[in-house]
Write an enzyme that holds these catalytic residues in place. Structure first.
Site, PDB file in Angstrom:
ATOM      1  N   PHE A  42       0.817  -1.223   0.000  1.00 18.16           N
ATOM      2  CA  PHE A  42       0.000   0.000   0.000  1.00 18.16           C
ATOM      3  C   PHE A  42       0.849   1.271   0.000  1.00 18.16           C
ATOM      4  O   PHE A  42       0.393   2.307  -0.470  1.00 18.16           O
ATOM      5  CB  PHE A  42      -0.864   0.070   1.268  1.00 18.16           C
ATOM      6  CG  PHE A  42      -1.968  -0.932   1.354  1.00 18.16           C
ATOM      7  CD1 PHE A  42      -3.115  -0.799   0.598  1.00 18.16           C
ATOM      8  CD2 PHE A  42      -1.869  -2.015   2.215  1.00 18.16           C
ATOM      9  CE1 PHE A  42      -4.153  -1.713   0.693  1.00 18.16           C
ATOM     10  CE2 PHE A  42      -2.894  -2.937   2.325  1.00 18.16           C
ATOM     11  CZ  PHE A  42      -4.034  -2.792   1.559  1.00 18.16           C
ATOM     12  N   SER A  90      -5.521   1.805  -9.004  1.00 16.52           N
ATOM     13  CA  SER A  90      -6.634   2.746  -8.919  1.00 16.52           C
ATOM     14  C   SER A  90      -7.410   2.769 -10.226  1.00 16.52           C
ATOM     15  O   SER A  90      -6.843   2.590 -11.310  1.00 16.52           O
ATOM     16  CB  SER A  90      -6.064   4.136  -8.648  1.00 16.52           C
ATOM     17  OG  SER A  90      -7.039   5.118  -8.844  1.00 16.52           O
ATOM     18  N   TYR A 104       0.311  11.278 -10.113  1.00 16.51           N
ATOM     19  CA  TYR A 104      -0.141  10.183  -9.251  1.00 16.51           C
ATOM     20  C   TYR A 104      -0.638   9.006 -10.098  1.00 16.51           C
ATOM     21  O   TYR A 104      -0.216   7.859  -9.917  1.00 16.51           O
ATOM     22  CB  TYR A 104      -1.266  10.671  -8.311  1.00 16.51           C
ATOM     23  CG  TYR A 104      -2.065   9.539  -7.716  1.00 16.51           C
ATOM     24  CD1 TYR A 104      -1.527   8.745  -6.706  1.00 16.51           C
ATOM     25  CD2 TYR A 104      -3.343   9.216  -8.200  1.00 16.51           C
ATOM     26  CE1 TYR A 104      -2.236   7.674  -6.188  1.00 16.51           C
ATOM     27  CE2 TYR A 104      -4.056   8.151  -7.684  1.00 16.51           C
ATOM     28  CZ  TYR A 104      -3.501   7.389  -6.676  1.00 16.51           C
ATOM     29  OH  TYR A 104      -4.201   6.319  -6.177  1.00 16.51           O
ATOM     30  N   LYS A 148       0.814   4.949 -10.841  1.00 20.05           N
ATOM     31  CA  LYS A 148       0.039   3.700 -10.735  1.00 20.05           C
ATOM     32  C   LYS A 148       0.189   2.880 -12.024  1.00 20.05           C
ATOM     33  O   LYS A 148       0.374   1.663 -11.984  1.00 20.05           O
ATOM     34  CB  LYS A 148      -1.441   3.996 -10.444  1.00 20.05           C
ATOM     35  CG  LYS A 148      -1.691   4.513  -9.041  1.00 20.05           C
ATOM     36  CD  LYS A 148      -1.349   3.474  -7.974  1.00 20.05           C
ATOM     37  CE  LYS A 148      -1.351   4.024  -6.564  1.00 20.05           C
ATOM     38  NZ  LYS A 148      -0.728   3.143  -5.578  1.00 20.05           N
ATOM     39  N   THR A 180     -18.544  22.123  -0.988  1.00 21.22           N
ATOM     40  CA  THR A 180     -18.863  22.614  -2.326  1.00 21.22           C
ATOM     41  C   THR A 180     -19.032  21.418  -3.252  1.00 21.22           C
ATOM     42  O   THR A 180     -18.143  20.564  -3.321  1.00 21.22           O
ATOM     43  CB  THR A 180     -17.731  23.516  -2.865  1.00 21.22           C
ATOM     44  OG1 THR A 180     -17.558  24.592  -1.940  1.00 21.22           O
ATOM     45  CG2 THR A 180     -18.057  24.072  -4.233  1.00 21.22           C
ATOM     46  N   VAL A 181     -20.163  21.355  -3.919  1.00 19.67           N
ATOM     47  CA  VAL A 181     -20.385  20.303  -4.921  1.00 19.67           C
ATOM     48  C   VAL A 181     -19.764  20.801  -6.223  1.00 19.67           C
ATOM     49  O   VAL A 181     -20.154  21.865  -6.727  1.00 19.67           O
ATOM     50  CB  VAL A 181     -21.900  20.043  -5.108  1.00 19.67           C
ATOM     51  CG1 VAL A 181     -22.140  19.043  -6.229  1.00 19.67           C
ATOM     52  CG2 VAL A 181     -22.528  19.588  -3.794  1.00 19.67           C
TER      53      VAL A 181
END
Ligand code: WQD
Length: 342
Positions: free
Chosen positions: A85, A129, A154, A158, A221-222
């Site tokens: 991990f 991911s 990031y 992966k 906040t959406v």
């Protein structure tokens, strides 16, 4: 044959790592944690003990430190496999610090593969991911859908790590691997003893919601309500972290039973999508809390909608999700209220 039950869990004090350690113990395994606590807290180990009545063996080691990594494997000759991990995981931070992300996430895997080879440990479970799918043509993704050019450093790490593991398996190193592509992990242990510990202002939706409910943030906040979805907000596949943890136990058991060159990809999701507003309203309902939220602008880089086809993991790993978003959002809130003060 010797009954090997020891599983090395790098990043075992982290969010998904700590829940996996608990499920390994529940499954009769003996986890060994490698964690340098740079993004986790030592008291999580006490909480694991509280849940399982077991004191886990912990090595405070940076996965980049090959000598110290070798010591862990030399001191424990009965290691069955590794669940890896330990990695940086913040998308935004990776855009600011790409070199740091590549160096840490890729080099630590190189070290681990070397050490596993020397110690003749064959079984590897790797944290990947759904970000590797990018913006998919069809929102329901299966494992054979193409990996897209990464939208962030990031995501790129992966993809690179997945490829490195594939190459290592093909190269003749005695290695059998599963690459687990997580959708959106949420929730916490039902005991509320362990859960997610975001550093600073959370980037992810659910910790932002729980911190707002707890008064640490003013408002959620959406990010956009003009997407082509039922209520205009983005759709994700939110999976309870305990279900995700149990999938790791199933994966290490499965890969151990295989022979020859194995590098198998599995999607880990519920197979159901939820919108941002569904998450907010479900949180309000199950916890009887009114949440302060507003509709804001879209967040650059967000995928409109994606959820898992998890049939392969369901069938091959004989694993299924037991929890829904209601349980997960209840458990996240119970955990938020129980976080140890600094
Ligand atoms: C979920 C939804 C946002 C915050 C990222 C990474 C992925 C994985 C998990 C891992 C989106 C919306 C969010 C907020 C919002 N990484 N949202 N307001 O972006 O799906 O996935 O984290 O370790 O690789 O890409 O997760 O939780 O940030 O967002 O409206 O304050 O919630 O737009 O639709 P995401 P998220």
């Amino acid at each position: 044959m010797e009954d090997k039950r020891q599983i090395v869990v790098t990043g075992g004090a982290g969010y998904i790592g700590s829940h996996t350690v608990v499920e390994l113990i529940n499954g009769g395994f003996e986890p060994i944690i490698i964690d340098d606590f740079r993004n986790s807290k030592p008291w999580i180990i006490d909480r694991i003990q509280k849940i399982t009545d077991t004191r886990v063996n912990v090595y405070e080691v940076d996965c980049l430190d090959e000598k110290s990594m070798q010591i862990v494997f030399n001191e424990n000759p009965g290691i069955l496999g590794v669940i890896h991990f330990a990695a940086y995981k913040a998308v935004g931070e990776s855009v600011e610090k790409p070199v740091m992300y590549y160096h840490n996430n890729i080099e630590s895997l190189c070290v681990l593969l070397n050490v596993m080879k020397q110690a003749e440990v064959e079984n590897l479970v790797f944290s990947s991911s759904c970000t590797v799918y990018g913006e998919p043509e069809n929102p329901v993704v299966t494992e054979d859908m193409p990996v897209q050019k990464a939208a962030s450093p990031y995501g790129a790490t992966k993809i690179a790590c997945e490829q490195l593991i594939e190459f290592a398996v093909a190269s003749g190193q005695k290695l059998k691997a599963t690459l687990l592509r997580y959708f959106n992990p949420i929730g916490a242990h039902p005991s509320a003893e362990i859960g997610e510990l975001p550093q600073g202002v959370p980037n992810n939706l659910v910790p932002y919601i729980t911190q707002t409910a707890n008064g640490l943030r003013e408002q959620v906040t959406v990010f956009g309500d003009d997407y082509n979805t039922k209520d205009g907000t983005c759709i994700r596949d939110y999976i309870h972290v305990v279900d995700l943890a149990q999938a790791h136990v199933a994966a290490i058991q499965w890969v151990d039973k295989q022979s020859g060159k194995v590098c198998e990809v599995f999607n880990l999701g519920t197979g159901k999508g939820s919108t941002v507003l569904e998450i907010i309203h479900t949180f309000e309902t199950v916890n009887q809390i009114k949440l302060n939220y507003r509709i804001g602008k879209r967040r650059p880089g967000d995928v409109e909608q994606i959820w898992a086809n998890a049939d392969k993991a369901n069938k091959v790993l004989n694993w299924n999700c037991k929890y829904g978003i209601e349980d997960a959002l209840k458990h996240s809130w119970e955990w938020e209220k129980n976080i140890e003060p600094e």
